[in-house]
Design an enzyme around this catalytic site. Structure first.
Site, PDB file in Angstrom:
ATOM      1  N   LEU A   1       6.562 -10.173  -5.857  1.00 15.83           N
ATOM      2  CA  LEU A   1       7.971 -10.512  -6.541  1.00 15.83           C
ATOM      3  C   LEU A   1       7.670 -10.463  -8.199  1.00 15.83           C
TER       4      LEU A   1
ATOM      5  N   PHE B   1       2.932   0.355  -0.974  1.00 20.12           N
ATOM      6  CA  PHE B   1       3.848   0.792  -2.005  1.00 20.12           C
ATOM      7  C   PHE B   1       3.446  -0.175  -3.338  1.00 20.12           C
TER       8      PHE B   1
ATOM      9  N   GLU C   1       2.565  -1.531 -10.105  1.00 22.21           N
ATOM     10  CA  GLU C   1       3.217  -1.338 -11.293  1.00 22.21           C
ATOM     11  C   GLU C   1       3.655   0.085 -11.524  1.00 22.21           C
TER      12      GLU C   1
ATOM     13  N   THR D   1       1.610   9.449  -6.314  1.00 22.80           N
ATOM     14  CA  THR D   1       2.726  10.020  -7.300  1.00 22.80           C
ATOM     15  C   THR D   1       2.167  11.679  -7.560  1.00 22.80           C
ATOM     16  N   ASP D   2       3.226  12.422  -7.889  1.00 20.75           N
ATOM     17  CA  ASP D   2       2.891  13.874  -8.405  1.00 20.75           C
ATOM     18  C   ASP D   2       2.287  13.807  -9.720  1.00 20.75           C
ATOM     19  N   GLU D   3       2.502  12.514 -10.452  1.00 23.41           N
ATOM     20  CA  GLU D   3       2.048  12.196 -11.890  1.00 23.41           C
ATOM     21  C   GLU D   3       0.541  12.403 -12.005  1.00 23.41           C
TER      22      GLU D   3
ATOM     23  N   TYR E   1      -0.387   4.525 -16.531  1.00 22.52           N
ATOM     24  CA  TYR E   1       0.222   4.639 -15.355  1.00 22.52           C
ATOM     25  C   TYR E   1      -0.437   5.579 -14.028  1.00 22.52           C
TER      26      TYR E   1
ATOM     27  N   SER F   1      -3.954   5.065 -13.509  1.00 18.04           N
ATOM     28  CA  SER F   1      -4.372   4.021 -12.425  1.00 18.04           C
ATOM     29  C   SER F   1      -4.062   4.585 -11.114  1.00 18.04           C
ATOM     30  N   LYS F   2      -2.964   5.385 -10.888  1.00 23.85           N
ATOM     31  CA  LYS F   2      -2.612   5.738  -9.393  1.00 23.85           C
ATOM     32  C   LYS F   2      -3.660   6.762  -8.955  1.00 23.85           C
TER      33      LYS F   2
ATOM     34  N   ASN G   1       9.930  12.663  -8.338  1.00 23.67           N
ATOM     35  CA  ASN G   1      10.781  11.365  -8.702  1.00 23.67           C
ATOM     36  C   ASN G   1      11.963  11.208  -7.604  1.00 23.67           C
TER      37      ASN G   1
ATOM     38  N   LYS H   1      14.777   2.750 -14.926  1.00 25.04           N
ATOM     39  CA  LYS H   1      14.261   4.296 -14.643  1.00 25.04           C
ATOM     40  C   LYS H   1      15.558   5.476 -14.708  1.00 25.04           C
TER      41      LYS H   1
ATOM     42  N   ARG I   1      11.839  17.091 -14.263  1.00 21.90           N
ATOM     43  CA  ARG I   1      11.500  16.628 -13.025  1.00 21.90           C
ATOM     44  C   ARG I   1      11.986  16.814 -11.948  1.00 21.90           C
TER      45      ARG I   1
ATOM     46  N   ASP J   1      10.247  10.269 -28.978  1.00 26.49           N
ATOM     47  CA  ASP J   1       9.639  10.691 -27.498  1.00 26.49           C
ATOM     48  C   ASP J   1       8.833   9.676 -26.846  1.00 26.49           C
TER      49      ASP J   1
HETATM   50  P1  NAD Z   1       8.898  -0.466  -8.069  1.00 21.10           P
HETATM   51  O1  NAD Z   1       8.275  -0.849  -9.328  1.00 21.10           O
HETATM   52  O2  NAD Z   1      10.518  -0.622  -7.768  1.00 21.10           O
HETATM   53  O3  NAD Z   1       8.279  -1.651  -6.650  1.00 21.10           O
HETATM   54  C1  NAD Z   1       7.104  -2.183  -6.759  1.00 21.10           C
HETATM   55  C2  NAD Z   1       6.931  -3.428  -5.985  1.00 21.10           C
HETATM   56  O4  NAD Z   1       5.556  -3.791  -5.852  1.00 21.10           O
HETATM   57  C3  NAD Z   1       7.767  -4.543  -6.381  1.00 21.10           C
HETATM   58  O5  NAD Z   1       8.410  -5.197  -5.225  1.00 21.10           O
HETATM   59  C4  NAD Z   1       6.767  -5.287  -7.031  1.00 21.10           C
HETATM   60  O6  NAD Z   1       7.227  -6.897  -6.565  1.00 21.10           O
HETATM   61  C5  NAD Z   1       5.556  -5.121  -6.075  1.00 21.10           C
HETATM   62  N1  NAD Z   1       4.371  -5.535  -6.627  1.00 21.10           N
HETATM   63  C6  NAD Z   1       3.832  -5.291  -7.911  1.00 21.10           C
HETATM   64  N2  NAD Z   1       2.490  -5.807  -8.030  1.00 21.10           N
HETATM   65  C7  NAD Z   1       2.202  -6.389  -6.738  1.00 21.10           C
HETATM   66  C8  NAD Z   1       1.107  -6.858  -6.282  1.00 21.10           C
HETATM   67  N3  NAD Z   1       0.101  -7.357  -7.158  1.00 21.10           N
HETATM   68  N4  NAD Z   1       0.953  -7.607  -4.960  1.00 21.10           N
HETATM   69  C9  NAD Z   1       2.262  -7.240  -4.186  1.00 21.10           C
HETATM   70  N5  NAD Z   1       3.290  -6.617  -4.786  1.00 21.10           N
HETATM   71  C10 NAD Z   1       3.319  -6.237  -5.930  1.00 21.10           C
HETATM   72  O7  NAD Z   1       8.447   0.732  -7.521  1.00 21.10           O
HETATM   73  P2  NAD Z   1       8.931   2.034  -6.612  1.00 21.10           P
HETATM   74  O8  NAD Z   1       9.655   2.761  -7.519  1.00 21.10           O
HETATM   75  O9  NAD Z   1       9.699   1.260  -5.329  1.00 21.10           O
HETATM   76  O10 NAD Z   1       7.492   2.576  -6.110  1.00 21.10           O
HETATM   77  C11 NAD Z   1       6.732   2.337  -5.050  1.00 21.10           C
HETATM   78  C12 NAD Z   1       5.542   3.148  -4.825  1.00 21.10           C
HETATM   79  O11 NAD Z   1       5.889   4.627  -5.083  1.00 21.10           O
HETATM   80  C13 NAD Z   1       4.727   2.746  -6.210  1.00 21.10           C
HETATM   81  O12 NAD Z   1       3.252   2.886  -5.630  1.00 21.10           O
HETATM   82  C14 NAD Z   1       4.663   4.160  -6.911  1.00 21.10           C
HETATM   83  O13 NAD Z   1       3.597   4.442  -7.898  1.00 21.10           O
HETATM   84  C15 NAD Z   1       5.244   5.243  -5.849  1.00 21.10           C
HETATM   85  N6  NAD Z   1       5.983   6.307  -6.425  1.00 21.10           N
HETATM   86  C16 NAD Z   1       7.331   6.015  -6.779  1.00 21.10           C
HETATM   87  C17 NAD Z   1       8.169   7.075  -7.185  1.00 21.10           C
HETATM   88  C18 NAD Z   1       9.513   6.927  -7.822  1.00 21.10           C
HETATM   89  O14 NAD Z   1      10.105   7.926  -8.154  1.00 21.10           O
HETATM   90  N7  NAD Z   1       9.961   5.820  -8.175  1.00 21.10           N
HETATM   91  C19 NAD Z   1       7.642   8.432  -6.901  1.00 21.10           C
HETATM   92  C20 NAD Z   1       6.424   8.648  -6.345  1.00 21.10           C
HETATM   93  C21 NAD Z   1       5.557   7.610  -5.990  1.00 21.10           C
HETATM   94  O1  DAU Z   2       7.137  11.452 -10.549  1.00 19.91           O
HETATM   95  C1  DAU Z   2       7.204  10.546  -9.948  1.00 19.91           C
HETATM   96  C2  DAU Z   2       7.002   9.165 -10.690  1.00 19.91           C
HETATM   97  O2  DAU Z   2       8.513   9.097 -11.209  1.00 19.91           O
HETATM   98  C3  DAU Z   2       6.702   7.977 -10.132  1.00 19.91           C
HETATM   99  O3  DAU Z   2       5.285   7.796  -9.944  1.00 19.91           O
HETATM  100  C4  DAU Z   2       7.060   6.766 -11.206  1.00 19.91           C
HETATM  101  O4  DAU Z   2       6.853   5.543 -10.504  1.00 19.91           O
HETATM  102  C5  DAU Z   2       8.312   6.634 -11.630  1.00 19.91           C
HETATM  103  O5  DAU Z   2       8.778   5.765 -12.514  1.00 19.91           O
HETATM  104  C6  DAU Z   2       8.784   8.065 -12.100  1.00 19.91           C
HETATM  105  O6  DAU Z   2       8.245   8.316 -13.381  1.00 19.91           O
HETATM  106  P1  DAU Z   2       8.985   9.170 -14.671  1.00 19.91           P
HETATM  107  O7  DAU Z   2       8.260   8.767 -16.020  1.00 19.91           O
HETATM  108  O8  DAU Z   2       8.954  10.618 -14.381  1.00 19.91           O
HETATM  109  O9  DAU Z   2      10.308   8.438 -14.530  1.00 19.91           O
HETATM  110  P2  DAU Z   2      11.350   7.629 -15.688  1.00 19.91           P
HETATM  111  O10 DAU Z   2      12.585   7.470 -14.777  1.00 19.91           O
HETATM  112  O11 DAU Z   2      10.878   6.614 -16.403  1.00 19.91           O
HETATM  113  O12 DAU Z   2      11.641   8.862 -16.436  1.00 19.91           O
HETATM  114  C7  DAU Z   2      12.357  10.364 -16.078  1.00 19.91           C
HETATM  115  C8  DAU Z   2      12.376  11.236 -17.240  1.00 19.91           C
HETATM  116  O13 DAU Z   2      13.408  10.736 -18.020  1.00 19.91           O
HETATM  117  C9  DAU Z   2      10.979  11.297 -18.139  1.00 19.91           C
HETATM  118  O14 DAU Z   2      11.078  12.372 -18.510  1.00 19.91           O
HETATM  119  C10 DAU Z   2      11.538  10.261 -19.023  1.00 19.91           C
HETATM  120  C11 DAU Z   2      12.848  10.330 -19.493  1.00 19.91           C
HETATM  121  N1  DAU Z   2      13.643   9.219 -19.831  1.00 19.91           N
HETATM  122  C12 DAU Z   2      13.463   8.045 -19.060  1.00 19.91           C
HETATM  123  C13 DAU Z   2      14.076   6.838 -19.474  1.00 19.91           C
HETATM  124  C14 DAU Z   2      13.786   5.557 -18.685  1.00 19.91           C
HETATM  125  C15 DAU Z   2      14.435   9.255 -20.952  1.00 19.91           C
HETATM  126  O15 DAU Z   2      14.620  10.385 -21.480  1.00 19.91           O
HETATM  127  N2  DAU Z   2      15.057   8.095 -21.409  1.00 19.91           N
HETATM  128  C16 DAU Z   2      15.032   6.905 -20.711  1.00 19.91           C
HETATM  129  O16 DAU Z   2      15.467   5.898 -21.178  1.00 19.91           O
END
Ligand code: NAD
Ligand code: DAU
Length: 341
Positions: free
Chosen positions: A34, A80, A83, A124-126, A149, A152-153, A178, A188, A213, A271
Site C-alpha cells: 500500500l 505485479f 514502482e 514491460t516493453d520499456e 524505471y 530496474s525492470k 501501455n 499516468k 505508445r 520534455d
Molecule cells: P501501480 O503502480 O498501479 O501498482 C503497483 C502496486 O505495487 C501498488 O499497489 C503498490 O502498493 C504495490 N507495491 C509497491 N511496492 C511494493 C512492495 N515493496 N511490496 C508490495 N507491494 C508493493 O502499477 P501498475 O500500473 O498496476 O503496474 C503493475 C505491474 O505491471 C508493474 O510491475 C509494472 O511495471 C507492470 N506494467 C505496467 C504497465 C502499465 O501500463 N501500467 C504496462 C506493462 C507492465
Molecule cells: O510501456 C509500458 C509502460 O507504460 C509501463 O511499464 C509503465 O509502468 C507505465 O507507467 C507506462 O509508462 P509511460 O511512461 O509510457 O506512461 P505515462 O502514462 O507516464 O506516459 C505515457 C506517454 O505520455 C509518455 O510518452 C509521456 C507522456 N506524458 C505523460 C504524462 C504523465 C505526457 O506527455 N504528459 C504527462 O503528464
C-alpha cells in the site's frame, strides 16, 4: 490454484484479482505494501470473498513471504508489485532498485526454496528501450532500458532468467505495452488527462507530443497474464501488445473531443528527460503458442474507460485528495485484521 498476487492493490493487479475471482475457482492472497499507488478501494467488491485474502506487506520481507507461501500452500506467484511511474524514477531512483530489483530477487529466492511451481514476472516493453519510425520489439530484441524505471525492470527480468537457467526455477516473463482502463492512478497519461479536462485544468504534454505508445486495455493484459500463468513455458518471455500505436497528442485530442472540452486546455511543457520516442510490440509469439490476442478495439476500450472515469468521479477525487489511504485503517485497523471477518 493457490495464487500469491503481489501488488494487487495497484491498477493492473486489482483488475486481475477482480477478474480471476469472478471467472475462476483460484484462491488469491494479495500481498501489497500500500504505497501511494496501492488503493484497496479498488478491491472493495472482493472483501468477504472466501477465496480472497489481503496481507499488507513488502515483497522484500523474506520472513513474511515465506510464511504466506507455506501457510497458504501457494502454487503460483504473479509479481505485479513495483514502482511503476517513469517520472518518479527520474526524481528518486533508489526505491525503484529496492522494490523492483531487490524485492523481485527476494520473491524468487523464497519461491525457489519452497518449490513454488509457477512464477510470472509482470514486466514491460520499456526494457527494450526506444524504437525509431519502423520496426517492432520482439522477444529477441536487445534489452536497452533508458530510464531508471526501465533499468530496474530489466534487472528484475535478468534475475528471473538467471533463476531459470541456474536453478531450473520455473520463472516466466511477460512484457506488455501501455495499459489503460479502470482504476489507473491519475498520474499516468490517460487518467491524468481525463481528470484534468473534467476539472478544466491544463493538460501538460511533454515535448512535441509526438512520442508513440501502443495502448492495450487492462482487461486484455489480465487475460494474457492468466493465460501465461496457466499455459506458458517455464523460462519463456512473452510480449503482449494492443496493435494500437498512437501519438500522445492524438490521444489527448481524442479525450478532449469525447469529453466536449476545448483544445485550448492543452499545454506543451518541458520534455521528460530521456523520453523514449516510440514503443511497438510484436505479439505473435503469445498468439501462436498460447492463442492469446486482444479482444478490445481501442475505440470500444477508450469509450468504456472515459465513461468509467465519468461514472467514478468520487474514486479519482479521493485518490487526488489522498483520502483513499484511510480505507485500510477503516477496514483493517491497526492489527491488520479485517473488521468484518
Ligand atoms: P501501480 O503502480 O498501479 O501498482 C503497483 C502496486 O505495487 C501498488 O499497489 C503498490 O502498493 C504495490 N507495491 C509497491 N511496492 C511494493 C512492495 N515493496 N511490496 C508490495 N507491494 C508493493 O502499477 P501498475 O500500473 O498496476 O503496474 C503493475 C505491474 O505491471 C508493474 O510491475 C509494472 O511495471 C507492470 N506494467 C505496467 C504497465 C502499465 O501500463 N501500467 C504496462 C506493462 C507492465
Ligand atoms: O510501456 C509500458 C509502460 O507504460 C509501463 O511499464 C509503465 O509502468 C507505465 O507507467 C507506462 O509508462 P509511460 O511512461 O509510457 O506512461 P505515462 O502514462 O507516464 O506516459 C505515457 C506517454 O505520455 C509518455 O510518452 C509521456 C507522456 N506524458 C505523460 C504524462 C504523465 C505526457 O506527455 N504528459 C504527462 O503528464
Amino acid at each position: 490454484m493457490n495464487i500469491l498476487v503481489t501488488g494487487g492493490a495497484g491498477f493492473i493487479g486489482s483488475n486481475f484479482i477482480i477478474k480471476v475471482l469472478k471467472k475462476n475457482q483460484d484462491k488469491i492472497v494479495n500481498l501489497d505494501l500500500l504505497t501511494y499507488a496501492g488503493n484497496l478501494e479498488n478491491l472493495a467488491e472482493c472483501e468477504g470473498n472466501s477465496n480472497y485474502r489481503f496481507v499488507k506487506g513488502d515483497i522484500g520481507d523474506s520472513k513474511l513471504v515465506h510464511s504466506i507461501i507455506e501457510e497458504e500452500k501457494i502454487e503460483a506467484i504473479v509479481n505485479f508489485a513495483a514502482e511503476s511511474h517513469v517520472d518518479r524514477s527520474i526524481d528518486g531512483p533508489k526505491i525503484f532498485v529496492e522494490t523492483n530489483v531487490l524485492g523481485t530477487q527476494n520473491l524468487l529466492q523464497v519461491a525457489k526454496e519452497l518449490s513454488v511451481k509457477r512464477f510470472l514476472q509482470v514486466s514491460t516493453d520499456e526494457v527494450y528501450g526506444s524504437l525509431g519510425k519502423d520496426g517492432f520489439f520482439t522477444e529477441q530484441s536487445m534489452i536497452k532500458p533508458n530510464s531508471p524505471y526501465s533499468a530496474s525492470k530489466a534487472s528484475a527480468d535478468h534475475f528471473c532468467r538467471a533463476w531459470y537457467h541456474t536453478f531450473n526455477f520455473p520463472a516466466m516473463i511477460t512484457r506488455c505495452s501501455n495499459n489503460y482502463g479502470p482504476y489507473q492512478f491519475p498520474e499516468k497519461l490517460i487518467p491524468l488527462m481525463i481528470a484534468n479536462a473534467l476539472d478544466d485544468k491544463e493538460l501538460p504534454i511533454y515535448g512535441d507530443g509526438k512520442n508513440v505508445r501502443d495502448w492495450l486495455h487492462v482487461d486484455d493484459h489480465c487475460d494474457a497474464i492468466y493465460t501465461v500463468l496457466t499455459d506458458g513455458k517455464p523460462g519463456a518471455v512473452y510480449n503482449i501488445g494492443g496493435n494500437n500505436e498512437m501519438e500522445n497528442i492524438q490521444i489527448v485530442e481524442l479525450l478532449l473531443e469525447m469529453l466536449g472540452k476545448d483544445k485550448s486546455l492543452i499545454k506543451f511543457v518541458k520534455d521528460r528527460p530521456g523520453h523514449d520516442q516510440r514503443y511497438a510490440i510484436d505479439a505473435s509469439l503469445i498468439k501462436q503458442e498460447l492463442g492469446w490476442e486482444p479482444s478490445y478495439t481501442f475505440e470500444t476500450g477508450i469509450k468504456e474507460t472515459v465513461q468509467w472515469y465519468l461514472d467514478n468521479r468520487k474514486w479519482w477525487e479521493r485518490v487526488r485528495s489522498g483520502s483513499y489511504q484511510e480505507y485500510y485503517s477503516n477496514m483493517y485497523g491497526s492489527d491488520g485484521r479485517h473488521k468484518t471477518k
